[in-house]
Scaffold this motif. Structure first.
Motif, PDB file in Angstrom:
ATOM      1  N   ARG A  36       0.833  -1.197   0.000  1.00  0.00           N
ATOM      2  CA  ARG A  36       0.000   0.000   0.000  1.00  0.00           C
ATOM      3  C   ARG A  36       0.868   1.247   0.000  1.00  0.00           C
ATOM      4  O   ARG A  36       1.987   1.248   0.514  1.00  0.00           O
ATOM      5  CB  ARG A  36      -0.933  -0.012   1.214  1.00  0.00           C
ATOM      6  N   ALA A  37       0.306   2.300  -0.543  1.00  0.00           N
ATOM      7  CA  ALA A  37       1.082   3.535  -0.703  1.00  0.00           C
ATOM      8  C   ALA A  37       1.502   4.139   0.621  1.00  0.00           C
ATOM      9  O   ALA A  37       2.503   4.864   0.692  1.00  0.00           O
ATOM     10  CB  ALA A  37       0.272   4.552  -1.516  1.00  0.00           C
ATOM     11  N   ASP A  38       0.748   3.869   1.691  1.00  0.00           N
ATOM     12  CA  ASP A  38       1.066   4.471   2.992  1.00  0.00           C
ATOM     13  C   ASP A  38       2.143   3.714   3.757  1.00  0.00           C
ATOM     14  O   ASP A  38       2.461   4.054   4.896  1.00  0.00           O
ATOM     15  CB  ASP A  38      -0.190   4.587   3.851  1.00  0.00           C
ATOM     16  N   GLY A  39       2.712   2.686   3.168  1.00  0.00           N
ATOM     17  CA  GLY A  39       3.758   1.912   3.836  1.00  0.00           C
ATOM     18  C   GLY A  39       3.246   0.649   4.500  1.00  0.00           C
ATOM     19  O   GLY A  39       4.038  -0.143   5.008  1.00  0.00           O
ATOM     20  N   VAL A  40       1.934   0.441   4.530  1.00  0.00           N
ATOM     21  CA  VAL A  40       1.375  -0.794   5.078  1.00  0.00           C
ATOM     22  C   VAL A  40       1.545  -1.909   4.058  1.00  0.00           C
ATOM     23  O   VAL A  40       1.298  -1.723   2.868  1.00  0.00           O
ATOM     24  CB  VAL A  40      -0.117  -0.617   5.432  1.00  0.00           C
TER      25      VAL A  40
ATOM     26  N   HIS B  25      13.793  -6.468   3.010  1.00  0.00           N
ATOM     27  CA  HIS B  25      14.535  -5.474   2.233  1.00  0.00           C
ATOM     28  C   HIS B  25      13.634  -4.375   1.667  1.00  0.00           C
ATOM     29  O   HIS B  25      14.055  -3.615   0.802  1.00  0.00           O
ATOM     30  CB  HIS B  25      15.291  -6.171   1.098  1.00  0.00           C
ATOM     31  N   ASP B  26      12.410  -4.298   2.167  1.00  0.00           N
ATOM     32  CA  ASP B  26      11.457  -3.291   1.703  1.00  0.00           C
ATOM     33  C   ASP B  26      11.648  -2.023   2.530  1.00  0.00           C
ATOM     34  O   ASP B  26      11.095  -1.894   3.626  1.00  0.00           O
ATOM     35  CB  ASP B  26      10.037  -3.847   1.846  1.00  0.00           C
ATOM     36  N   SER B  27      12.417  -1.088   2.012  1.00  0.00           N
ATOM     37  CA  SER B  27      12.763   0.108   2.780  1.00  0.00           C
ATOM     38  C   SER B  27      11.567   1.040   2.993  1.00  0.00           C
ATOM     39  O   SER B  27      11.615   1.905   3.869  1.00  0.00           O
ATOM     40  CB  SER B  27      13.889   0.872   2.078  1.00  0.00           C
ATOM     41  N   ALA B  28      10.509   0.858   2.202  1.00  0.00           N
ATOM     42  CA  ALA B  28       9.328   1.718   2.343  1.00  0.00           C
ATOM     43  C   ALA B  28       8.281   1.125   3.277  1.00  0.00           C
ATOM     44  O   ALA B  28       7.280   1.782   3.575  1.00  0.00           O
ATOM     45  CB  ALA B  28       8.706   1.981   0.973  1.00  0.00           C
ATOM     46  N   ALA B  29       8.488  -0.100   3.755  1.00  0.00           N
ATOM     47  CA  ALA B  29       7.509  -0.753   4.623  1.00  0.00           C
ATOM     48  C   ALA B  29       7.526  -0.128   6.012  1.00  0.00           C
ATOM     49  O   ALA B  29       8.587   0.095   6.597  1.00  0.00           O
ATOM     50  CB  ALA B  29       7.799  -2.238   4.718  1.00  0.00           C
ATOM     51  N   ARG B  30       6.343   0.119   6.552  1.00  0.00           N
ATOM     52  CA  ARG B  30       6.229   0.709   7.890  1.00  0.00           C
ATOM     53  C   ARG B  30       5.475  -0.188   8.864  1.00  0.00           C
ATOM     54  O   ARG B  30       5.639  -0.071  10.071  1.00  0.00           O
ATOM     55  CB  ARG B  30       5.550   2.074   7.799  1.00  0.00           C
ATOM     56  N   CYS B  31       4.625  -1.059   8.357  1.00  0.00           N
ATOM     57  CA  CYS B  31       3.910  -2.012   9.201  1.00  0.00           C
ATOM     58  C   CYS B  31       3.397  -3.140   8.321  1.00  0.00           C
ATOM     59  O   CYS B  31       3.063  -2.923   7.148  1.00  0.00           O
ATOM     60  CB  CYS B  31       2.744  -1.324   9.921  1.00  0.00           C
TER      61      CYS B  31
ATOM     62  N   ILE C 111      -0.064   3.089  12.774  1.00  0.00           N
ATOM     63  CA  ILE C 111       1.366   2.894  13.013  1.00  0.00           C
ATOM     64  C   ILE C 111       2.181   3.482  11.868  1.00  0.00           C
ATOM     65  O   ILE C 111       3.225   4.115  12.084  1.00  0.00           O
ATOM     66  CB  ILE C 111       1.687   1.394  13.193  1.00  0.00           C
ATOM     67  N   ALA C 112       1.696   3.302  10.645  1.00  0.00           N
ATOM     68  CA  ALA C 112       2.425   3.776   9.468  1.00  0.00           C
ATOM     69  C   ALA C 112       2.552   5.293   9.426  1.00  0.00           C
ATOM     70  O   ALA C 112       3.423   5.828   8.734  1.00  0.00           O
ATOM     71  CB  ALA C 112       1.748   3.272   8.197  1.00  0.00           C
ATOM     72  N   ARG C 113       1.696   5.993  10.165  1.00  0.00           N
ATOM     73  CA  ARG C 113       1.781   7.463  10.211  1.00  0.00           C
ATOM     74  C   ARG C 113       2.929   7.944  11.091  1.00  0.00           C
ATOM     75  O   ARG C 113       3.333   9.111  11.007  1.00  0.00           O
ATOM     76  CB  ARG C 113       0.460   8.050  10.726  1.00  0.00           C
ATOM     77  N   LEU C 114       3.443   7.076  11.943  1.00  0.00           N
ATOM     78  CA  LEU C 114       4.563   7.464  12.799  1.00  0.00           C
ATOM     79  C   LEU C 114       5.842   7.578  11.978  1.00  0.00           C
ATOM     80  O   LEU C 114       5.987   6.961  10.918  1.00  0.00           O
ATOM     81  CB  LEU C 114       4.776   6.417  13.896  1.00  0.00           C
ATOM     82  N   GLU C 115       6.782   8.357  12.503  1.00  0.00           N
ATOM     83  CA  GLU C 115       8.118   8.362  11.922  1.00  0.00           C
ATOM     84  C   GLU C 115       8.646   6.929  11.959  1.00  0.00           C
ATOM     85  O   GLU C 115       8.613   6.267  13.004  1.00  0.00           O
ATOM     86  CB  GLU C 115       9.027   9.284  12.727  1.00  0.00           C
ATOM     87  N   PRO C 116       9.101   6.374  10.830  1.00  0.00           N
ATOM     88  CA  PRO C 116       9.513   4.959  10.804  1.00  0.00           C
ATOM     89  C   PRO C 116      10.520   4.588  11.883  1.00  0.00           C
ATOM     90  O   PRO C 116      10.396   3.535  12.511  1.00  0.00           O
ATOM     91  CB  PRO C 116      10.101   4.798   9.403  1.00  0.00           C
ATOM     92  N   ALA C 117      11.519   5.455  12.110  1.00  0.00           N
ATOM     93  CA  ALA C 117      12.527   5.147  13.125  1.00  0.00           C
ATOM     94  C   ALA C 117      11.912   5.080  14.513  1.00  0.00           C
ATOM     95  O   ALA C 117      12.338   4.280  15.356  1.00  0.00           O
ATOM     96  CB  ALA C 117      13.641   6.184  13.086  1.00  0.00           C
TER      97      ALA C 117
ATOM     98  N   ALA D 234      -9.829  -4.239  11.500  1.00  0.00           N
ATOM     99  CA  ALA D 234      -9.217  -3.697  12.713  1.00  0.00           C
ATOM    100  C   ALA D 234      -7.696  -3.691  12.606  1.00  0.00           C
ATOM    101  O   ALA D 234      -7.038  -2.720  13.002  1.00  0.00           O
ATOM    102  CB  ALA D 234      -9.660  -4.502  13.925  1.00  0.00           C
ATOM    103  N   ALA D 235      -7.134  -4.772  12.062  1.00  0.00           N
ATOM    104  CA  ALA D 235      -5.678  -4.850  11.907  1.00  0.00           C
ATOM    105  C   ALA D 235      -5.173  -3.791  10.942  1.00  0.00           C
ATOM    106  O   ALA D 235      -4.126  -3.165  11.169  1.00  0.00           O
ATOM    107  CB  ALA D 235      -5.281  -6.242  11.432  1.00  0.00           C
ATOM    108  N   LEU D 236      -5.914  -3.555   9.866  1.00  0.00           N
ATOM    109  CA  LEU D 236      -5.505  -2.533   8.900  1.00  0.00           C
ATOM    110  C   LEU D 236      -5.591  -1.136   9.505  1.00  0.00           C
ATOM    111  O   LEU D 236      -4.752  -0.281   9.220  1.00  0.00           O
ATOM    112  CB  LEU D 236      -6.365  -2.623   7.643  1.00  0.00           C
ATOM    113  N   THR D 237      -6.579  -0.901  10.351  1.00  0.00           N
ATOM    114  CA  THR D 237      -6.678   0.397  11.031  1.00  0.00           C
ATOM    115  C   THR D 237      -5.470   0.613  11.940  1.00  0.00           C
ATOM    116  O   THR D 237      -4.865   1.697  11.949  1.00  0.00           O
ATOM    117  CB  THR D 237      -7.977   0.470  11.845  1.00  0.00           C
ATOM    118  N   ILE D 238      -5.127  -0.412  12.716  1.00  0.00           N
ATOM    119  CA  ILE D 238      -3.949  -0.323  13.588  1.00  0.00           C
ATOM    120  C   ILE D 238      -2.694  -0.070  12.759  1.00  0.00           C
ATOM    121  O   ILE D 238      -1.871   0.800  13.083  1.00  0.00           O
ATOM    122  CB  ILE D 238      -3.801  -1.608  14.417  1.00  0.00           C
ATOM    123  N   ALA D 239      -2.540  -0.842  11.675  1.00  0.00           N
ATOM    124  CA  ALA D 239      -1.352  -0.717  10.832  1.00  0.00           C
ATOM    125  C   ALA D 239      -1.268   0.661  10.192  1.00  0.00           C
ATOM    126  O   ALA D 239      -0.182   1.247  10.089  1.00  0.00           O
ATOM    127  CB  ALA D 239      -1.363  -1.804   9.763  1.00  0.00           C
ATOM    128  N   THR D 240      -2.396   1.183   9.764  1.00  0.00           N
ATOM    129  CA  THR D 240      -2.411   2.505   9.138  1.00  0.00           C
ATOM    130  C   THR D 240      -1.990   3.583  10.137  1.00  0.00           C
ATOM    131  O   THR D 240      -1.234   4.510   9.798  1.00  0.00           O
ATOM    132  CB  THR D 240      -3.815   2.814   8.591  1.00  0.00           C
TER     133      THR D 240
END
Length: 267
Positions: free
Chosen positions: A15-19, A50-56, A204-210, A196-202
């Motif tokens: 997904r475009a948001d990093g999920v 190796h997915d550098s754009a993945a956030r959750c 989380i993905a809004r946080l700074e990745p680090a 529910a899992a996608l809501t949580i992941a979304t």
């Protein structure tokens, strides 16, 4: 994606948001891990690590099951195999899902149906477990005469305590979604676990990745280390996070406000 058949049994949605969504997709076999799925899970591990754009990452299953466990015939029913050869085969199956524990970014299991044996382990290898009303968590190894494997003894002991883990494993207990949530096997109980899992992941993905990665690491350290070690890790991670974009301005804005900082953050 490498596969031994023409029909993939593991799919990754980006997904475009990093999920990212990892879908176990062999509903005819209730998403049991057989030789094909094992190979595809290993391929997915490489891609997601190796997915550098993945956030959750959200892990779930297609159809009415999350994962019905390992293909026990492929795993154990091998003529002439020695115990050491069977153990090596077991470890190769363990490795096909235990890599979930090593991903640096958070993971969320959406358990929409049966998660039995190794399937339960797949769910519990994730950081956050969401259970639905149709979910079943089965620690059923002993009912087959098998010792638990794939991390089951560790997962259950850490989540529900030694006594309850021992009882569940000795008796081969199965917990429905509500029971799993009440016992602590699942962190969230939701009518639609995938949503529910996608809501949580979304979120989380809004946080700074680090920041998300460091919080995940700090919790892992806290779960297995003395308090002083945990505080030491926190102090470095918190100091580093103060350089994240927007942090200094948010703190200064809170300082200029007549409201306490806690109220400012909770807005």
């Amino acid at each position: 994606m490498a596969t031994l058949t023409d029909t993939p049994k593991v799919r990754i949605e980006r997904r475009a948001d990093g999920v990212r969504v990892l879908l176990l997709d062999d509903p005819a076999k209730r998403n049991a891990i057989g030789p094909d799925m094992r190979e595809e899970l290993n391929s997915a591990a490489t891609q997601l690590a190796h997915d550098s754009a993945a956030r959750c990452l959200v892990v779930t299953g297609s159809g009415s099951s999350f994962c019905a466990g390992a293909d026990l015939v492929a795993l154990f029913d091998v003529d002439g195999a020695s115990p050491s050869e069977i153990r090596a085969r077991q470890l190769s199956y363990y490795e096909s899902f235990l890599w979930l524990r090593e991903l640096p970014y958070p993971t969320v299991a959406a358990v929409n149906g049966h998660a039995i044996g190794a399937g339960m382990n797949v769910a519990l290898a994730c950081d956050i477990v969401v259970a639905g009303p149709n979910s079943k968590f089965g620690a059923s190894f002993a009912k087959l005469g098998l010792h638990p494997g794939g991390g089951a003894t560790s997962f259950l002991t850490h989540r529900i305590g030694a006594g309850r883990a021992l009882q569940a494993l000795l008796l081969g207990l199965t917990f429905d979604g509500a029971e799993a949530h009440a016992q602590g096997l699942a962190d969230v109980f939701a009518t639609d676990p995938q949503a529910a899992a996608l809501t949580i992941a979304t979120d989380i993905a809004r946080l700074e990745p680090a920041l998300a990665r460091d919080i995940k690491r700090s919790v892992a350290v806290a779960a297995s280390s003395p308090f002083a070690v945990s505080v030491g890790v926190e102090s470095w991670a918190q100091a580093a996070s103060s350089f994240n974009p927007g942090v200094r301005e948010a703190i200064r804005a809170a300082g200029r406000s007549t409201r306490p900082l806690a109220k400012e953050i909770s807005r």
